[in-house]
Design a protein around this motif. Structure first.
Motif, PDB file in Angstrom:
ATOM      1  N   SER A 283      -2.097  -2.667   1.369  1.00  0.00           N
ATOM      2  CA  SER A 283      -3.343  -3.739   1.042  1.00  0.00           C
ATOM      3  C   SER A 283      -4.725  -2.902   1.066  1.00  0.00           C
ATOM      4  O   SER A 283      -5.513  -3.298   0.650  1.00  0.00           O
ATOM      5  N   ALA A 284      -4.679  -1.503   1.441  1.00  0.00           N
ATOM      6  CA  ALA A 284      -5.957  -0.934   1.321  1.00  0.00           C
ATOM      7  C   ALA A 284      -6.271  -0.259  -0.002  1.00  0.00           C
ATOM      8  O   ALA A 284      -7.442   0.087  -0.160  1.00  0.00           O
ATOM      9  N   ILE A 285      -5.343  -0.023  -0.882  1.00  0.00           N
ATOM     10  CA  ILE A 285      -5.321   0.800  -2.005  1.00  0.00           C
ATOM     11  C   ILE A 285      -5.177  -0.183  -3.289  1.00  0.00           C
ATOM     12  O   ILE A 285      -4.619  -0.979  -3.314  1.00  0.00           O
TER      13      ILE A 285
ATOM     14  N   LEU B  55       3.556  -0.388   8.454  1.00  0.00           N
ATOM     15  CA  LEU B  55       2.182   0.662   8.250  1.00  0.00           C
ATOM     16  C   LEU B  55       2.314   0.671   6.358  1.00  0.00           C
ATOM     17  O   LEU B  55       1.233   0.783   6.045  1.00  0.00           O
ATOM     18  N   VAL B  56       3.533   0.349   5.796  1.00  0.00           N
ATOM     19  CA  VAL B  56       3.480   0.284   4.293  1.00  0.00           C
ATOM     20  C   VAL B  56       2.466  -0.664   4.071  1.00  0.00           C
ATOM     21  O   VAL B  56       1.811  -0.622   3.019  1.00  0.00           O
ATOM     22  N   ALA B  57       2.782  -1.974   4.414  1.00  0.00           N
ATOM     23  CA  ALA B  57       2.050  -2.874   4.014  1.00  0.00           C
ATOM     24  C   ALA B  57       0.796  -2.789   4.245  1.00  0.00           C
ATOM     25  O   ALA B  57      -0.210  -3.229   3.441  1.00  0.00           O
ATOM     26  N   GLU B  58       0.229  -2.106   5.505  1.00  0.00           N
ATOM     27  CA  GLU B  58      -1.155  -1.694   5.594  1.00  0.00           C
ATOM     28  C   GLU B  58      -1.969  -0.975   4.643  1.00  0.00           C
ATOM     29  O   GLU B  58      -2.994  -1.082   4.057  1.00  0.00           O
TER      30      GLU B  58
ATOM     31  N   THR C 250      -5.509   5.177   8.577  1.00  0.00           N
ATOM     32  CA  THR C 250      -4.995   4.848   7.356  1.00  0.00           C
ATOM     33  C   THR C 250      -6.059   4.572   6.419  1.00  0.00           C
ATOM     34  O   THR C 250      -5.811   4.395   5.107  1.00  0.00           O
ATOM     35  N   ASN C 251      -7.134   4.507   7.085  1.00  0.00           N
ATOM     36  CA  ASN C 251      -8.487   4.306   5.993  1.00  0.00           C
ATOM     37  C   ASN C 251      -8.237   5.497   4.846  1.00  0.00           C
ATOM     38  O   ASN C 251      -9.274   5.271   4.165  1.00  0.00           O
ATOM     39  N   TYR C 252      -7.859   6.474   5.553  1.00  0.00           N
ATOM     40  CA  TYR C 252      -7.707   7.836   4.515  1.00  0.00           C
ATOM     41  C   TYR C 252      -7.234   7.448   3.071  1.00  0.00           C
ATOM     42  O   TYR C 252      -7.312   8.087   2.226  1.00  0.00           O
ATOM     43  N   ALA C 253      -6.245   6.575   2.983  1.00  0.00           N
ATOM     44  CA  ALA C 253      -5.644   6.305   2.035  1.00  0.00           C
ATOM     45  C   ALA C 253      -6.460   5.781   0.993  1.00  0.00           C
ATOM     46  O   ALA C 253      -6.593   6.261   0.012  1.00  0.00           O
ATOM     47  N   CYS C 254      -7.733   4.958   1.459  1.00  0.00           N
ATOM     48  CA  CYS C 254      -8.784   4.489   0.534  1.00  0.00           C
ATOM     49  C   CYS C 254      -9.428   5.848   0.000  1.00  0.00           C
ATOM     50  O   CYS C 254      -9.920   5.615  -1.039  1.00  0.00           O
ATOM     51  N   GLN C 255      -9.664   6.480   0.976  1.00  0.00           N
ATOM     52  CA  GLN C 255     -10.670   7.681   0.773  1.00  0.00           C
ATOM     53  C   GLN C 255      -9.777   8.625  -0.352  1.00  0.00           C
ATOM     54  O   GLN C 255     -10.544   9.231  -1.086  1.00  0.00           O
ATOM     55  N   ILE C 256      -8.667   8.921  -0.165  1.00  0.00           N
ATOM     56  CA  ILE C 256      -7.948   9.662  -1.043  1.00  0.00           C
ATOM     57  C   ILE C 256      -7.897   9.001  -2.418  1.00  0.00           C
ATOM     58  O   ILE C 256      -8.040   9.849  -3.481  1.00  0.00           O
ATOM     59  N   GLN C 257      -7.702   7.922  -2.605  1.00  0.00           N
ATOM     60  CA  GLN C 257      -7.792   7.128  -3.771  1.00  0.00           C
ATOM     61  C   GLN C 257      -9.336   7.404  -4.367  1.00  0.00           C
ATOM     62  O   GLN C 257      -9.321   7.735  -5.513  1.00  0.00           O
TER      63      GLN C 257
ATOM     64  N   ALA D  66      -2.240   8.377  -7.370  1.00  0.00           N
ATOM     65  CA  ALA D  66      -1.258   7.735  -6.782  1.00  0.00           C
ATOM     66  C   ALA D  66      -1.201   8.168  -5.075  1.00  0.00           C
ATOM     67  O   ALA D  66      -1.639   9.368  -5.079  1.00  0.00           O
ATOM     68  N   LEU D  67      -0.549   7.338  -4.217  1.00  0.00           N
ATOM     69  CA  LEU D  67      -0.599   8.021  -3.124  1.00  0.00           C
ATOM     70  C   LEU D  67       1.134   8.033  -2.412  1.00  0.00           C
ATOM     71  O   LEU D  67       1.601   7.073  -2.757  1.00  0.00           O
ATOM     72  N   GLU D  68       1.319   9.158  -1.923  1.00  0.00           N
ATOM     73  CA  GLU D  68       2.774   9.252  -1.034  1.00  0.00           C
ATOM     74  C   GLU D  68       2.622   8.983   0.213  1.00  0.00           C
ATOM     75  O   GLU D  68       1.776   9.804   0.832  1.00  0.00           O
ATOM     76  N   LEU D  69       3.442   8.184   0.993  1.00  0.00           N
ATOM     77  CA  LEU D  69       3.210   8.149   2.418  1.00  0.00           C
ATOM     78  C   LEU D  69       4.431   8.484   2.988  1.00  0.00           C
ATOM     79  O   LEU D  69       5.449   8.128   2.637  1.00  0.00           O
ATOM     80  N   ASN D  70       4.257   9.419   3.793  1.00  0.00           N
ATOM     81  CA  ASN D  70       5.521  10.108   4.453  1.00  0.00           C
ATOM     82  C   ASN D  70       5.468   9.821   5.925  1.00  0.00           C
ATOM     83  O   ASN D  70       4.601  10.029   6.834  1.00  0.00           O
TER      84      ASN D  70
END
Ligand SMILES: Cc1cc2nc3c(=O)[nH]c(=O)nc-3n(C[C@H](O)[C@H](O)[C@H](O)COP(=O)(O)O)c2cc1C
Length: 334
Positions: free
Chosen positions: A163-165, A157-160, A118-125, A131-135
């Motif tokens: 909180s990263a982005i 997972l959504v909360a995690e 999920t660190n990749y959420a931050c890297q995509i940002q 914005a980010l879509e989580l599927n």
């Protein structure tokens, strides 16, 4: 001329047509043509948890044993280059699309378990996504795992990820949930700024001659619109998040229905993949505009939610009451 503008996840969009996650975003040129034709935002194809964990396992393996082959963990990844399996390339593509386009680019992460990926959420940002879509595509096939276990896993997972982005987070959900309205509300409490209804599940078939399971992907039709349409109508005004409709958007009529049900945006994948031309986006936009002019609608915003469950004369039509009525309305052919 009617005002087609809308907002989604805090982004100002010139109209409600969004390119849904699909291979279309793999080609910058294709995305640019869609932008020229009028598409208001683009969701990237997903970066999958399996791709990220595969790469890090491969790296660990390389450090431990050298560069010999690594067959484990790769069997569930697709062959060929439909989805490039390098997270680094994914991030480069986010940056490339951002550079080439003026419309918002939304990244997409696809996975189910909490963890380092999920660190990749931050890297995509950081790569520039607006914005980010989580599927959270997941099939509840294990008899020992209850619906509340699955929902709690997804909420965590959504909360995690949230909180990263710093960018807004939309969550793309499945229609196969026991208590949809309650789950939707809890996803928003966990941090979702938007909900994308619905993930389309691709059903395997059986080949009777080869006695094999066959995987094929059938593109949607407008008939697939009904399921998300109903749930967007029901959820509109009940949860504090933007609603996006995906599945079955092919025509201007589908877009208008999505808006009236209460969606902020209508997402297209199959129609863009099947038709392959940006011209289709122009047609859908111009037909939407014409319909609004003919019916005296001044803006999409006025239209949004006007046929949600809260607004229609017969709210029960969206629930059980409708079930009996529909069955009784059926007439056999003479
Ligand atoms: C070829 C193809 C690839 C797709 N890839 C993704 C993906 O990477 N991530 C995702 O969240 N959805 C993906 N989808 C689902 C679409 O974004 C969309 O939600 C679904 O197809 C329903 O919309 P439609 O009726 O307009 O096709 C894909 C769909 C197709 C047809």
């Amino acid at each position: 001329m009617p005002d087609l503008s809308t907002t989604y996840l805090g982004l100002n969009l010139k109209n409600p047509l969004v390119a849904s996650a699909s291979p279309i975003s793999r080609k910058v040129e294709r995305a640019r043509q869609l932008e020229e034709a009028g598409i208001a935002a683009i969701i990237m194809y997903s970066l999958f948890e399996e791709q990220i964990t595969h790469e890090s396992l491969e790296f660990d393996h390389y450090l431990a044993r050298g560069s010999d082959s690594f067959p484990e963990a790769s069997s569930h990844l697709p062959d060929g280059d439909l989805y490039d399996v390098s997270p680094k390339n994914y991030l480069n593509q986010v940056t490339g699309l951002k550079k080439a386009l003026n419309i918002p680019v939304i990244g997409s992460l696809n996975g189910v378990t909490k963890g380092g990926w999920t660190n990749y959420a931050c890297q995509i940002q950081d790569a520039g996504a607006d914005a980010l879509e989580l599927n959270m595509y997941y099939l509840a096939a294990n008899p020992d795992i209850s619906s509340s276990d699955i929902e709690n896993m997804q909420l965590e997972l959504v909360a995690e990820v949230k909180s990263a982005i710093r960018i807004p987070l939309a969550v793309k959900i499945s229609p196969f949930v026991t208590a949809m309205a309650n789950f939707a509300k809890r996803l928003v409490e966990a941090g979702a700024d938007g909900l994308v209804l619905f993930n389309r599940f691709y059903q395997p078939d059986l080949d009777l001659e080869e006695l094999e399971v066959v995987h094929s992907l059938d593109l949607s039709t407008s008939a697939d619109l009904r399921l998300p349409l109903r749930w967007i109508s029901i959820l509109y005004g009940k949860i504090n998040a933007d609603l996006a409709l995906t599945s079955g958007v092919h025509t201007s009529g589908d877009v208008l229905k999505a808006m009236m049900a209460g969606a902020k945006v209508a997402m297209l994948a199959s129609e863009l993949l099947r038709d392959g031309s940006a011209q289709r986006v122009r047609e859908i936009l111009s037909h939407t505009q014409t319909w609004m002019e003919e019916h005296d609608y001044q803006s999409i915003r006025h239209m949004q939610g006007s046929m949600s469950q809260k607004s229609v004369k017969d709210p029960a039509a969206f629930e059980r009451a409708n079930y009996m009525k529909v069955l009784h309305s059926f007439r056999e052919l003479p």
